[in-house]
Scaffold this motif. Sequence first.
Motif, short mmCIF file in Angstrom:
data_model
loop_
_atom_site.label_atom_id
_atom_site.label_comp_id
_atom_site.label_asym_id
_atom_site.label_seq_id
_atom_site.Cartn_x
_atom_site.Cartn_y
_atom_site.Cartn_z
N GLN A 181 -47.42 -33.49 0.40
CA GLN A 181 -46.82 -34.22 1.53
C GLN A 181 -45.50 -34.89 1.12
N ASP A 182 -45.47 -35.41 -0.10
CA ASP A 182 -44.23 -36.05 -0.59
C ASP A 182 -43.10 -35.04 -0.62
N GLU A 183 -43.43 -33.81 -1.03
CA GLU A 183 -42.40 -32.77 -1.15
C GLU A 183 -41.87 -32.37 0.22
N VAL A 184 -42.78 -32.29 1.19
CA VAL A 184 -42.35 -31.95 2.55
C VAL A 184 -41.46 -33.07 3.09
N ALA A 185 -41.86 -34.31 2.86
CA ALA A 185 -41.08 -35.46 3.34
C ALA A 185 -39.68 -35.47 2.72
N HIS A 186 -39.59 -35.01 1.48
CA HIS A 186 -38.32 -35.02 0.76
C HIS A 186 -37.42 -33.84 1.14
N ALA A 187 -38.02 -32.79 1.75
CA ALA A 187 -37.28 -31.55 2.02
C ALA A 187 -36.47 -31.66 3.31
N ASN A 188 -35.39 -30.91 3.36
CA ASN A 188 -34.61 -30.77 4.58
C ASN A 188 -34.85 -29.36 5.11
N PRO A 189 -35.61 -29.22 6.20
CA PRO A 189 -35.97 -27.88 6.69
C PRO A 189 -34.77 -27.04 7.11
N GLU A 190 -33.62 -27.71 7.33
CA GLU A 190 -32.40 -26.98 7.71
C GLU A 190 -31.61 -26.52 6.49
N TYR A 191 -31.81 -27.19 5.36
CA TYR A 191 -30.99 -26.89 4.17
C TYR A 191 -31.88 -26.98 2.94
N THR A 192 -32.42 -25.84 2.53
CA THR A 192 -33.40 -25.82 1.43
C THR A 192 -32.72 -25.43 0.12
N ARG A 193 -33.53 -25.31 -0.90
CA ARG A 193 -33.02 -24.95 -2.23
C ARG A 193 -32.23 -23.63 -2.18
N ALA A 194 -32.68 -22.66 -1.37
CA ALA A 194 -31.96 -21.38 -1.26
C ALA A 194 -30.53 -21.61 -0.78
N ASN A 195 -30.37 -22.52 0.20
CA ASN A 195 -29.02 -22.83 0.69
C ASN A 195 -28.18 -23.50 -0.39
N GLU A 196 -28.84 -24.38 -1.16
CA GLU A 196 -28.17 -25.06 -2.27
C GLU A 196 -27.64 -24.02 -3.27
N VAL A 197 -28.49 -23.03 -3.59
CA VAL A 197 -28.11 -22.01 -4.57
C VAL A 197 -27.01 -21.10 -4.02
N MET A 198 -27.13 -20.70 -2.76
CA MET A 198 -26.12 -19.81 -2.16
C MET A 198 -24.76 -20.50 -2.11
N ALA A 199 -24.78 -21.80 -1.78
CA ALA A 199 -23.52 -22.54 -1.68
C ALA A 199 -22.98 -22.92 -3.05
N GLY A 200 -23.88 -23.00 -4.04
CA GLY A 200 -23.50 -23.45 -5.37
C GLY A 200 -23.36 -22.30 -6.34
N ARG A 201 -24.45 -21.98 -7.05
CA ARG A 201 -24.36 -21.01 -8.14
C ARG A 201 -23.91 -19.62 -7.68
N GLU A 202 -24.47 -19.15 -6.56
CA GLU A 202 -24.12 -17.79 -6.13
C GLU A 202 -22.63 -17.68 -5.82
N LYS A 203 -22.11 -18.65 -5.10
CA LYS A 203 -20.69 -18.65 -4.73
C LYS A 203 -19.82 -18.71 -6.01
N HIS A 204 -20.22 -19.59 -6.93
CA HIS A 204 -19.44 -19.77 -8.15
C HIS A 204 -19.44 -18.52 -9.01
N VAL A 205 -20.64 -17.96 -9.23
CA VAL A 205 -20.74 -16.81 -10.15
C VAL A 205 -19.98 -15.59 -9.59
N PHE A 206 -20.21 -15.29 -8.32
CA PHE A 206 -19.52 -14.11 -7.75
C PHE A 206 -18.02 -14.35 -7.66
N GLY A 207 -17.63 -15.56 -7.29
CA GLY A 207 -16.19 -15.90 -7.22
C GLY A 207 -15.54 -15.74 -8.58
N GLU A 208 -16.20 -16.26 -9.60
CA GLU A 208 -15.64 -16.21 -10.95
C GLU A 208 -15.61 -14.77 -11.49
N CYS A 209 -16.66 -13.99 -11.20
CA CYS A 209 -16.68 -12.59 -11.65
C CYS A 209 -15.55 -11.80 -11.00
#
Length: 443
Positions: free
Chosen positions: A274-302
């Motif tokens: 329940q704590d994890e659900v309360a802490h989560a943003n259903p509109e912006y999850t870890r996948a969104n964090e990764v796509m906006a962060g690491r994925e964008k950076h790695v592909f951009g840099e490559c």
Amino acid sequence: MKKFSIVIAGGGSTFTPGIVLMLLDNLERFPIRQIKFYDNLEERQQQIADACEIIIRERAPEINFVATTDPQTAFEDVDFLMAHIRVGLYAMREQDEKIPLKYGVVGQETCGPGGIAYGMRSIGGVLELVDYMEKYSPDAWMLNYSNPAAIVAEATRKLRPNSKIINICDMPVGIEERMAKSVGLNSRKEMVVRYYGLNHFGWWTDIRDLEGNDLMPKIKEHVNKYGYSLQDEIEESQHTDASWMHTFAKAKDVYAVDPETLPNTYLKYYLYPQDEVAHANPEYTRANEVMAGREKHVFGECNRIAEAGTAAGMTLEVDEHASYIVDLARAIAYNTHERMLLIVPNEGAIVNFDETAMVEVPCIVGANGPEPLTQGKIPQFQKGLMEQQVSVEKLVVQAWEEGSYQKLWQALTLSRIVPNARVARDILDDLLEANQEFWPTLK
């Protein structure tokens, strides 16, 4: 001295450049003559490969480099297959996380419904890699760190019982680095650990330095106050994503449930859903964090490296803690008898637990692969949790193998993260809809 040929399956992964840089950093310990990339998504892989080819040419021009979507080209003449595939990419991870959250249930890529959905996608992909390896390089070893490792490991145990596969996970490695720092050591290599559990579901029971001094009291004191967060991070946390900072801090609450042991961070999802659900943003999850962060950076840099024709000034980082993959390959190649935490058939390693469970325990690794070290009997609390979780994993593999809707519903119902069978069914129907392209047909 023999030089090795490696194929990295999942050549288009954002983790691939870090793995390549790590391999290049370890050439003295583990000499390489050839690195191949294999992926079934050519365009995605090509972006990573174009940059890695330049990096390899500049750092180790003697290494032959190949990127291909052809299984024969990829798998012929290799000693090791290093596999980290993600079937469905981050778009499907986003579904794995957001669909359960719609029902107030934890949405996480390896735990609960998300992990089950991802497992149903991964099994076929991993088995296909095993079959290619055995067809084209029957003496090779597969070092698999594709997630969800627990379900994938159960699938390979059951469906490819004689294959040379070792399933590994970097999460304990990352936590042990934090433990080492918390007691003033330079590296986890200065610690010897005892640990038992399932993947993403385990406990440390003994940690000593190389002289045999007990480090548990000091590490427990730190975890009791800060979880696995480190002092400098607590003050300045820009280098770690917010979701990870929360995870490391939450270990304090997980530890409180059984202060006799030290927990894997992922237990937070099972003990405090329940704590994890309360802490989560259903509109912006870890996948969104990764796509906006690491994925964008790695592909951009490559893409930047490929255009510049040089890796000078690059911001791609060595995946330092992935060096355990080299430790594992070396242990097999050179019979080093390295002690490592691996996912292996129980067969008595945990005395009072299912013989056929895929458990995560310390092993001694040599030319024959891993030999598990016996961890003895485990307490009722952990045993109960593990029996429930291992049943979930076995039911998922049975559902995949038999195409059984009923067994997948049972797997979801049995997961500690899911409150009841009705919610389990609602989530399953949504996941089924989202995964039509990737799951076997269920009836």
